[in-house]
Design a protein around this motif. Structure first.
Motif, PDB file in Angstrom:
ATOM      1  N   LEU A  13      -4.172   0.682  -2.034  1.00 48.08           N
ATOM      2  CA  LEU A  13      -3.533  -0.548  -2.492  1.00 48.08           C
ATOM      3  C   LEU A  13      -2.809  -0.333  -3.811  1.00 48.08           C
ATOM      4  CD1 LEU A  13      -3.238  -3.645  -1.965  1.00 48.08           C
ATOM      5  CD2 LEU A  13      -5.222  -3.921  -3.475  1.00 48.08           C
ATOM      6  N   PHE A  72      -9.246   4.056  11.037  1.00 52.06           N
ATOM      7  CA  PHE A  72      -9.622   3.828   9.648  1.00 52.06           C
ATOM      8  C   PHE A  72     -10.581   2.647   9.545  1.00 52.06           C
ATOM      9  CE2 PHE A  72      -6.897   6.664   7.342  1.00 52.06           C
ATOM     10  CZ  PHE A  72      -5.728   6.770   8.076  1.00 52.06           C
ATOM     11  N   TYR A  83       0.841  -1.185   0.000  1.00 54.75           N
ATOM     12  CA  TYR A  83       0.000   0.000   0.000  1.00 54.75           C
ATOM     13  C   TYR A  83       0.887   1.249   0.000  1.00 54.75           C
ATOM     14  CZ  TYR A  83      -4.035  -2.801   1.583  1.00 54.75           C
ATOM     15  OH  TYR A  83      -5.052  -3.718   1.691  1.00 54.75           O
ATOM     16  N   GLN A  89      -3.641  10.793   4.729  1.00 59.06           N
ATOM     17  CA  GLN A  89      -4.640  10.081   3.928  1.00 59.06           C
ATOM     18  C   GLN A  89      -4.681   8.616   4.337  1.00 59.06           C
ATOM     19  OE1 GLN A  89      -4.557  10.641  -0.333  1.00 59.06           O
ATOM     20  NE2 GLN A  89      -3.601  12.663  -0.141  1.00 59.06           N
ATOM     21  N   GLY A  90      -5.722   7.932   3.887  1.00 58.69           N
ATOM     22  CA  GLY A  90      -5.787   6.499   4.093  1.00 58.69           C
ATOM     23  C   GLY A  90      -4.890   5.758   3.112  1.00 58.69           C
ATOM     24  N   PRO A  91      -4.486   4.550   3.448  1.00 57.95           N
ATOM     25  CA  PRO A  91      -3.654   3.768   2.516  1.00 57.95           C
ATOM     26  C   PRO A  91      -4.406   3.431   1.233  1.00 57.95           C
ATOM     27  CG  PRO A  91      -3.592   2.836   4.734  1.00 57.95           C
ATOM     28  CD  PRO A  91      -4.678   3.858   4.717  1.00 57.95           C
ATOM     29  N   LEU A 116      -8.659  -4.074  -0.193  1.00 57.65           N
ATOM     30  CA  LEU A 116      -9.244  -3.175   0.788  1.00 57.65           C
ATOM     31  C   LEU A 116      -9.218  -1.740   0.269  1.00 57.65           C
ATOM     32  CD1 LEU A 116      -7.882  -4.306   4.284  1.00 57.65           C
ATOM     33  CD2 LEU A 116     -10.193  -4.586   3.372  1.00 57.65           C
ATOM     34  N   LEU A 175       3.499   0.731   2.899  1.00 55.85           N
ATOM     35  CA  LEU A 175       3.119  -0.274   3.881  1.00 55.85           C
ATOM     36  C   LEU A 175       2.987  -1.630   3.219  1.00 55.85           C
ATOM     37  CD1 LEU A 175       0.311   1.831   5.554  1.00 55.85           C
ATOM     38  CD2 LEU A 175       2.442   1.188   6.665  1.00 55.85           C
ATOM     39  N   PHE A 194      -9.785   2.014   1.763  1.00 56.23           N
ATOM     40  CA  PHE A 194      -9.791   2.685   3.060  1.00 56.23           C
ATOM     41  C   PHE A 194     -10.572   3.989   2.987  1.00 56.23           C
ATOM     42  CE2 PHE A 194      -6.694   0.681   5.953  1.00 56.23           C
ATOM     43  CZ  PHE A 194      -6.202  -0.307   5.110  1.00 56.23           C
ATOM     44  N   GLY A 195     -11.197   4.337   4.110  1.00 60.34           N
ATOM     45  CA  GLY A 195     -11.744   5.672   4.275  1.00 60.34           C
ATOM     46  C   GLY A 195     -10.629   6.648   4.601  1.00 60.34           C
ATOM     47  N   GLN A 196     -10.999   7.909   4.786  1.00 61.79           N
ATOM     48  CA  GLN A 196     -10.017   8.949   5.072  1.00 61.79           C
ATOM     49  C   GLN A 196      -9.658   9.014   6.553  1.00 61.79           C
ATOM     50  OE1 GLN A 196      -8.296  10.921   2.695  1.00 61.79           O
ATOM     51  NE2 GLN A 196      -9.122   9.149   1.627  1.00 61.79           N
ATOM     52  N   LEU A 217      -0.330   0.652  10.980  1.00 60.11           N
ATOM     53  CA  LEU A 217      -1.744   0.333  11.149  1.00 60.11           C
ATOM     54  C   LEU A 217      -1.887  -0.894  12.031  1.00 60.11           C
ATOM     55  CD1 LEU A 217      -2.799   0.862   7.492  1.00 60.11           C
ATOM     56  CD2 LEU A 217      -3.883   1.988   9.402  1.00 60.11           C
ATOM     57  N   GLN A 256       0.648   5.166   1.398  1.00 61.07           N
ATOM     58  CA  GLN A 256      -0.134   6.057   2.252  1.00 61.07           C
ATOM     59  C   GLN A 256       0.480   7.456   2.240  1.00 61.07           C
ATOM     60  OE1 GLN A 256      -0.428   5.146   6.478  1.00 61.07           O
ATOM     61  NE2 GLN A 256      -2.356   6.293   6.646  1.00 61.07           N
TER      62      GLN A 256
END
Lengths: 112, 109
Positions: free
Chosen positions: A45, B86, A35, A41-43, B97, A91, B99-101, B43, A37
């Motif tokens: 893929l 998250f 991933y 922000q969110g990761p 997957l 990640l 992911f949201g913010q 995470l 990131q």
């Protein structure tokens, strides 16, 4: 049981340089994920493998990024010619048969 | 592509208060996972909950698959709960997957 390990933990590059990230998944996990990131922000893929096969690399910038998992265990993600926009944490995660994903500590990349 | 919306974006609580985090997604989830991340940290998987209600410690997750939503309840919040939460989901039986913010939680004394 050891978790997912990654190296290096940090990397600082000039634009145009190459870098490789290494990941060792949890022993016995057949599925491995990379991933990206960006900060705050969110990761997202990039690519994932089941054993040594690439299952999905549709979000991997193929002109500069590559990923391999030759023996179905460890994996390497390589950026051929880094850009400032690649600055992010990379990640690695692993899972068994698509169940819960467990993440490594990440590699923080800064491209100047 | 599928979308994951988390709310609120940020939340400030006093120690001991409860927190309710929401996650809404655009497709039916076959996987749903809640994660925690400290600033600069990795995470940490909290709960894997594609449907129903799951508990662990002070955390409770409820996922209503038909309504495409999940919640994470944190009871008796502690200062060490501060960080970003998250929600991530996958659909169609694959493992991708999305992911949201995230929701940034700050617990103050």
């Amino acid at each position: 049981e050891a978790g997912v390990t990654q190296s290096p933990r940090y990397a600082v590059l000039q634009e145009g340089q190459a870098v490789s990230f290494w990941c060792d998944p949890i022993s016995g996990h057949d599925t491995l994920y990379w991933y990206q990131q960006p900060r705050d922000q969110g990761p997202q893929l990039l690519v994932y493998f089941r054993d040594e096969a690439v299952i999905d690399n549709s979000q991997l910038p193929s002109d500069r990024f590559s990923a391999v998992r030759p023996k179905g265990t460890n994996s390497t993600l390589k950026i051929q010619s880094a850009k400032q926009g690649d600055t992010a944490t990379y990640l690695c995660a692993s899972s068994l048969l698509g169940d819960t994903q467990y993440f490594g500590p990440g590699t923080r990349l800064l491209v100047l | 592509g599928q979308q994951v919306q988390q709310s609120p974006a940020s939340l400030v609580l006093q120690e001991g208060e409860n927190a309710e985090l929401q996650c809404n997604f655009s497709s039916t989830a076959t996987q749903l996972q809640w994660f925690y991340q400290r600033p600069g940290g990795s995470l940490v998987s909290l709960l894997y909950n594609p449907s129903g209600t799951k508990h662990t410690g002070r955390l409770t997750s409820t996922t209503v698959t038909k309504e495409r939503r999940s919640s994470l309840h944190i009871s008796s919040s502690q200062i060490t709960d501060s960080g970003t939460y998250f929600c991530a989901m996958a659909t169609g039986g694959n493992n991708k997957l999305t992911f949201g913010q995230g929701t940034v939680l700050s617990v103050i004394p």
